[in-house]
Design an enzyme around this catalytic site. Structure first.
Site, PDB file in Angstrom:
ATOM      1  CE  LYS A  33       0.680   4.824  -2.411  1.00 37.23           C
ATOM      2  NZ  LYS A  33      -0.505   4.351  -1.682  1.00 37.23           N
ATOM      3  CB  CYS A  37       2.146 -10.701 -12.031  1.00 38.37           C
ATOM      4  SG  CYS A  37       1.654  -9.963 -10.474  1.00 38.37           S
ATOM      5  NE  ARG A  82      -1.532   1.126   5.984  1.00 38.56           N
ATOM      6  CZ  ARG A  82      -0.692   0.396   5.240  1.00 38.56           C
ATOM      7  NH1 ARG A  82      -0.290   0.841   4.073  1.00 38.56           N
ATOM      8  NH2 ARG A  82      -0.260  -0.763   5.669  1.00 38.56           N
ATOM      9  CE1 TYR A  83      -2.957   6.264   3.512  1.00 41.90           C
ATOM     10  CE2 TYR A  83      -3.411   4.426   2.041  1.00 41.90           C
ATOM     11  CZ  TYR A  83      -2.512   5.304   2.618  1.00 41.90           C
ATOM     12  OH  TYR A  83      -1.188   5.219   2.309  1.00 41.90           O
ATOM     13  CB  CYS A 100       7.188  -8.189  -6.363  1.00 37.54           C
ATOM     14  SG  CYS A 100       5.449  -8.132  -5.876  1.00 37.54           S
ATOM     15  CG  ASP A 127       7.723  -0.698  -0.421  1.00 33.88           C
ATOM     16  OD1 ASP A 127       7.865   0.443   0.045  1.00 33.88           O
ATOM     17  OD2 ASP A 127       6.732  -1.055  -1.089  1.00 33.88           O
ATOM     18  NE  ARG A 148      -6.580   6.907  -0.255  1.00 37.00           N
ATOM     19  CZ  ARG A 148      -6.457   7.780   0.734  1.00 37.00           C
ATOM     20  NH1 ARG A 148      -7.529   8.231   1.365  1.00 37.00           N
ATOM     21  NH2 ARG A 148      -5.266   8.185   1.112  1.00 37.00           N
ATOM     22  NE  ARG A 166       0.028  -5.641  -2.192  1.00 33.70           N
ATOM     23  CZ  ARG A 166      -0.458  -4.779  -3.071  1.00 33.70           C
ATOM     24  NH1 ARG A 166      -0.662  -5.145  -4.325  1.00 33.70           N
ATOM     25  NH2 ARG A 166      -0.767  -3.568  -2.684  1.00 33.70           N
ATOM     26  CG  ASP A 184       3.879   2.548   1.037  1.00 36.62           C
ATOM     27  OD1 ASP A 184       3.207   2.865   2.042  1.00 36.62           O
ATOM     28  OD2 ASP A 184       3.383   2.169  -0.040  1.00 36.62           O
ATOM     29  CB  CYS A 205       8.520  -6.905 -10.662  1.00 35.27           C
ATOM     30  SG  CYS A 205       7.181  -6.482 -11.790  1.00 35.27           S
TER      31      CYS A 205
HETATM   32  S1  SF4 Z   1       5.299  -5.507  -8.674  1.00 41.51           S
HETATM   33 FE1  SF4 Z   1       4.567  -7.494  -7.911  1.00 41.51          FE
HETATM   34  S2  SF4 Z   1       2.342  -7.359  -8.039  1.00 41.51           S
HETATM   35 FE2  SF4 Z   1       3.166  -5.729  -9.327  1.00 41.51          FE
HETATM   36  S3  SF4 Z   1       3.288  -6.605 -11.382  1.00 41.51           S
HETATM   37 FE3  SF4 Z   1       5.282  -6.895 -10.427  1.00 41.51          FE
HETATM   38  S4  SF4 Z   1       5.185  -8.921  -9.506  1.00 41.51           S
HETATM   39 FE4  SF4 Z   1       3.078  -8.314  -9.941  1.00 41.51          FE
END
Ligand code: SF4
Length: 433
Positions: A379, A167, A154-155, A174, A335, A158, A176, A372, A171
């Site tokens: 960001k 993972c 995107r940038y 998350c 997000d 980088r 993603r 974001d 979470c």
């Molecule tokens: S936020 Fe998503 S990608 Fe990051 S550690 Fe938690 S579950 Fe994994």
């Protein structure tokens, strides 16, 4: 911040919303401490029933932790007094974001208090099934900026390289969630070769951020192959890793891992922290080991309703992070990922948190609060407004206490060469900025 306003005190060590009654006494009654359990690093002496017979060696082995993750309702109810919202949330999580919690992270949960910040992050709740009209599958628009699978560009200088979808703990908020946890596989060799080919032909890219999923879930050998081949590209100046492993699986930070990472400096690590309760002895050891390896450490924190959206909790977190040599880097506005609206606060809440940090604690402890941009755009920093007005020749500012100050802008002397041939004269002219 209003003049005279005070920070709320960080009153209890847990910093979660307490439940009524003698919680600690009950907890000890349910999970009494044995001398063996006390020796196990980072458990604070209380191990839930399934792991009471586990040896210290097993407990401190990151592969053992991964193999024994809690992934079902039956396993979870053995260690946690689940609420109806959690029971329903776990049942409905199939086909959405997977449930997975390491025994270590689960041992940090309060088995009685559903408001425990560790528990809120890792156990699905029924609210995840509530869809909002604002929800987005790919809230940061990463897929449209992906020139080859696994790479987001995107940038200008980088790129983001997604090296695995696995993972240690998933979470519940998350971003993603569309990608993580479905296969638990790392980037294929074919895709990685494509990434390298792309990078070789994009010489403006000087910084590669490895993310996922969690790159530190790769075996050392695989991670080293990725790092070494990126490091071999002459225009790649900086390598970065985004990870949550030091928090959810601190056993992963071994001297062997650090020895390997040290070979690829300059290399930086951003660690995803959410709450001061996460900073256990195990986490401190992991961060110290990384810092001793000369790796600059920064933190990334998602602002989460009911978990860390109080200034006194965030202040405690950032101060504790500095003590373990982790520089608070970003606070992210949550997000718009599908099923996460119950975690979202207003943007005003984030601004208020920064307002109560800036000037009230060490500048190094104050992260940048960012939103974001939904749909892609990157960001965007969001700050309290310290500039009250800009006039001709002066700026009116307020400080962290609300006191007002005036800053006179400089008078600029403009030098001009005289046009006459020969002698050069300097004419100065006063200009007001
Ligand atoms: S936020 Fe998503 S990608 Fe990051 S550690 Fe938690 S579950 Fe994994």
């Amino acid at each position: 911040m209003q003049e005279g306003a005070k920070m709320e005190p960080a009153s209890d060590s847990n910093l979660s919303v307490p439940i009524k009654g003698t919680e600690r006494a009950l907890q000890l009654l349910l999970f009494p401490i044995s001398p063996e359990q006390k020796r196990i690093e980072g458990t604070k002496g209380v191990l839930p029933p399934p792991w009471r017979e586990v040896s210290e060696k097993e407990w401190n082995d990151w592969r053992w932790q991964l193999r024994h993750r809690i992934t079902t309702f039956e396993q979870m109810k053995e260690i946690i007094d689940l609420t109806p919202e959690e029971i329903e949330g776990i049942k409905q999580s199939k086909g959405r974001l997977a449930l997975a919690v390491t025994p270590y992270f689960a041992s940090q949960m309060d088995p009685i208090n559903p408001n425990c910040p560790i528990r809120r992050q890792a156990i699905p709740r029924i609210e995840e099934c509530h869809l909002s009209k604002n929800d987005m599958v790919d809230p940061c628009g990463e897929d449209k900026d992906s020139p080859v699978p696994g790479l987001v560009h995107r940038y200008p200088d980088r790129v983001l390289l997604l090296v695995t979808d696995q993972c240690a703990v998933y979470c519940r908020y998350c971003t993603r969630r569309r990608l993580v946890g479905s296969n638990e596989r790392s980037i294929t060799q074919g895709n990685f070769e494509e990434v390298l080919k792309y990078l070789k032909s994009h010489r403006k890219v000087r910084d590669v951020l490895l993310s996922g999923g969690d790159p530190l879930l790769l075996e050392n050998e695989r991670l080293e192959e990725i790092l070494s081949r990126l490091r071999a590209l002459p225009h790649i100046e900086l390598l970065r890793i985004g990870t949550r492993a030091p928090v959810t699986l601190p056993q992963r930070i071994t001297s062997g891992l650090v020895r390997m990472l040290k070979k690829y400096h300059p290399l930086m690590i951003s660690i995803h922290f959410t709450h001061p309760k996460e900073i256990t002895d195990s986490v401190k050891r992991a961060c110290n080991e990384l810092a001793d390896g000369g790796i600059p450490l920064g933190s990334q924190t998602v602002l989460l309703k009911g978990i860390n959206d109080k200034p006194y909790i965030m202040k405690k977190l950032v101060q504790e992070l500095l003590k373990i040599r982790v520089r608070p880097y970003y606070i992210y506005q949550c997000d718009l990922a599908t099923g996460t609206e119950h975690f979202r606060t207003s943007v005003a809440t984030g601004i208020q948190i920064i307002e109560k940090l800036r000037g009230h604690t060490t500048g190094y402890a104050v992260p940048t609060y960012v939103v974001d941009a939904p749909g892609g755009g990157g960001k965007i920093p969001v700050e309290p407004d310290y500039v009250m007005s800009r006039g001709k020749g002066r700026v009116v500012l307020r400080n962290y206490e609300g006191k007002v100050f005036e800053y006179p802008e400089p008078n600029i002397l403009e030098f001009k060469k005289a046009k006459s041939v020969g002698e050069e004269k300097v004419i100065s002219k006063k200009v007001t900025a």
